[in-house]
Enzyme design. Structure first.
Site, PDB file in Angstrom:
ATOM      1  N   ASP A 315     -18.554 -24.795 -31.562  1.00  0.00           N
ATOM      2  CA  ASP A 315     -17.645 -25.405 -32.531  1.00  0.00           C
ATOM      3  C   ASP A 315     -16.860 -24.346 -33.299  1.00  0.00           C
ATOM      4  OD1 ASP A 315     -16.785 -27.765 -34.186  1.00  0.00           O
ATOM      5  OD2 ASP A 315     -17.795 -26.618 -35.754  1.00  0.00           O
ATOM      6  N   GLU A 368     -14.356 -24.652 -28.490  1.00  0.00           N
ATOM      7  CA  GLU A 368     -13.331 -25.385 -29.231  1.00  0.00           C
ATOM      8  C   GLU A 368     -12.481 -24.314 -29.918  1.00  0.00           C
ATOM      9  OE1 GLU A 368     -12.577 -28.442 -32.934  1.00  0.00           O
ATOM     10  OE2 GLU A 368     -14.166 -26.967 -32.968  1.00  0.00           O
TER      11      GLU A 368
END
Length: 638
Positions: A315, A368
């Site tokens: 993330d 990401e």
């Protein structure tokens, strides 16, 4: 609490849990599996059964252990000054006992801390850690090989607490519930991978796991670590792979967790210009500290080895790569060369991949990452970060923007759908329609689509077929297949009642068919990273908002031709060049009545004529359905 004696004068145990090699490896941040020595470990020392406890807190004045085994009265631990780790063996302490560390910090405060290496914790406000069963031995590596890039990858992204609830309303599902219901659903829908939003323990449910405090502990909200392991095993038994969202980019400020663990900024930076995220009000790991890197790199390997996880989606990578991420000028600290790149974070990410590729070669990672940082999916040995995949945020933003436009205006924004092919093969991309697009007032995917409800549903079906045919792996967040009408709510289950409406059931059927067709058509995945596997057929008909392209596999019969008419007008007699002669089957038509469409099409297929068009020797005349996408394949194809 009882007074704590000086740890350096406390009686030394006959045998120490940490050996000289452990002390050296932990001091150097080179312990490949730090969880094997730090935390709580049932064991036998000097013929006595008990549990060995160890915690890193180098600047603490004192550390004591409290728990079920000592009536929660402080029991002093001993410090290894060489590595800053405190340890204590407690005879009789056993699996199932709860415990905490009482840390007297260098700042003069005494705080109860949860074990950073706890493998099971209780939810707030308790926050105690639990002594768990002995660790599993790492699986034999054998002839394990890395995931083949030519395999299909269709990811179903799931928030475990809100997919489907046992009572339909309040009770979050257990891992056993998800084993019973989620796993067979994902299989039946044709997905290849399940991706879970972070499962590491987190105090605030509304953070969806993205503010974790217990990186080594599956959240207690869904059951025990053993039940999570059963879930992972069921995923594999069903033929799926399991990806976990992993959050090394930041951590919350909760007092019981990592923040100022020993009275100093131990895991984080002391300078808020480096150590505090304004966007999330969280702390940033000090990637320049080798013990912190060891904690995180070890955690990545832990999930793969101890639970058999197949991959990690990392993330907020962009926030790690840049020191000025979301910071105004003058409120960030440049690197040693005066630039914005975070060299320490880059080194950390490369180290994660070096370790995983060596110790767990089957595991994959996905970033990401929303910037143009070079070679995110390049091998570490060649200067890349080492990720296997990167979310294509540019494709996502441009494509959703296009489908949100009234069709009358789309001719002026044709490049929003074509531009992605300018860079589609610069990284190994995943095309994400993720949870981030259906939260914080963004609405559902359906409500992002232009037009009245019929057009919105048609646009959504066209979007999905366009995505599944476009180069790149696929990711859908749960609820997308239902054509959810409201944005995702983590406090409720998905609106399964929508499937009583044939229009919504039709979208679910389309997603099911897309998954199975995508997996069965080599042209759509076998050469995904090869630029020669894609060819535009119609790219410049902006006036009619028509696009067409071919995807090539390894054999002529693998070829798939995709035609999109992104206006609500039916187009009769529209000629498109075809790369092969013969009969072409209509493998998919998003306007089919099976999916809730108006059933405009080509009666199952067309025959190529020797009438060259669009640089091809053959062509055919098509009826293009309104707001529809067609997939065609030569007769005899898969």
């Amino acid at each position: 609490m009882t007074a704590l004696p000086d740890p350096h004068t406390a009686p030394a145990p006959a045998s120490a849990w940490l050996g000289d090699i452990d002390v050296w490896l932990l001091a150097e941040g080179k312990h490949l599996r730090p969880w094997q020595k730090l935390g709580a470990h049932p064991t036998t020392l000097d013929g006595q059964s008990g549990t060995a406890f160890a915690v890193w807190a180098p600047h603490a004045r004192q550390v004591a252990l409290v728990g079920d085994f000592n009536q929660w009265l402080a029991q002093p631990m001993r410090l290894h000054p060489a590595c800053g780790v405190w340890e204590l063996f407690v005879p009789g302490a056993a699996v199932g006992d709860w415990y905490k560390f009482e840390v007297s910090g260098s700042d003069g405060r005494r705080v109860f801390k949860t074990d950073p290496y706890a493998r099971e914790t209780e939810l707030p406000p308790g926050n105690a850690a639990r002594v768990c069963e002995p660790l599993r031995a790492p699986a034999e590596r054998g002839d394990a090989v890395h995931e083949r890039p030519d395999l299909p990858m269709a990811v179903y992204e799931v928030h475990a607490g809100s997919w489907r609830r046992p009572d339909g309303v309040h009770t979050v599902p257990t891992w056993d519930d998800l084993t019973t219901h989620l796993v067979p659903y994902a299989v039946e829908m044709g997905f290849t991978h399940l991706e879970l939003l972070p499962v590491s323990e987190h105090p605030f449910y509304g953070s969806w796991g993205y503010q974790p405090t217990g990186l080594y502990a599956p959240t207690a909200r869904h059951g025990s670590p053993a039940s999570f392991r059963r879930f992972a095993q069921a995923v594999h038994a069903a033929g799926l792979q399991l990806i976990l969202d992993w959050v090394p980019a930041h951590f919350p400020t909760d007092e019981h967790a990592l923040a100022r663990f020993d009275g100093t900024a131990l895991y984080e930076h002391a300078d808020p210009r480096e150590g505090f995220h304004r966007d999330w009000n969280t702390l940033i790991y000090n990637f320049g500290r080798h013990e912190v890197r060891n904690f995180l790199v070890g955690n990545a390997l832990f999930w793969v080895e101890q639970y058999g996880v197949d991959g990690l989606r990392v993330d907020a990578v962009a926030s790690m790569l840049y020191r000025d991420y979301s910071r105004p000028a003058g409120e960030w600290v440049p690197n040693e060369h005066g630039g914005r790149e975070n060299y320490e974070a880059i080194t950390f990410l490369k180290e994660v991949h070096e370790v995983l590729h060596r110790e767990a070669p089957r595991a994959i990672t996905c970033a990401e990452e929303s910037t143009a940082f070079p070679r995110v999916t390049g091998p570490v040995a060649e200067g890349g970060l080492g990720f296997d995949h990167k979310w294509n945020m540019g494709w996502m933003h441009d494509t959703l923007s296009y489908f949100g436009l009234d069709p009358i205006h789309r001719r002026w924004h044709h490049n929003k759908l074509t531009f992605a092919m300018m860079y589609a093969h610069t990284e190994d991309y995943v095309l994400p329609l993720s949870h981030d697009e259906v939260v914080h007032g963004k609405g559902s995917l359906l409500n992002k689509m232009a037009g009245d409800r019929w057009q919105q549903l048609a646009n959504l079906r066209a979007l999905y077929a366009w995505m599944y045919a476009h180069p790149g792996k696929k990711l859908l967040f749960m609820g997308a297949e239902l054509a959810q009408t409201t944005e995702w709510n983590h406090d409720a289950e998905l609106p399964w009642h929508l499937l009583q409406d044939p229009a919504h059931a039709g979208v679910q059927q389309l997603v099911r068919d897309l998954n199975h067709l995508y997996r069965s058509a080599p042209a759509l995945h076998a050469r995904d990273t090869d630029p020669h596997s894609f060819q535009w057929l119609v790219v410049d008909d902006a006036d009619h908002s028509v696009l067409a392209f071919a995807r090539y596999g390894h054999a002529p019969e693998d070829t798939v031709v995709v035609i999109a008419n992104l206006t609500p007008e039916v187009r009769h007699g529209y000629r498109v060049g075809l790369p092969h002669e013969g009969h072409w089957r209509e493998r998919l038509n998003t306007d089919s009545a099976h999916y809730g469409g108006s059933n405009v099409g080509n009666f199952g297929g067309v025959r190529a004529e020797s009438n060259g068009q669009h640089g091809q020797r053959w062509s055919a005349s098509f009826t293009l359905p309104p707001l529809g996408v067609l997939w065609l394949q030569p007769e005899g194809g898969a």
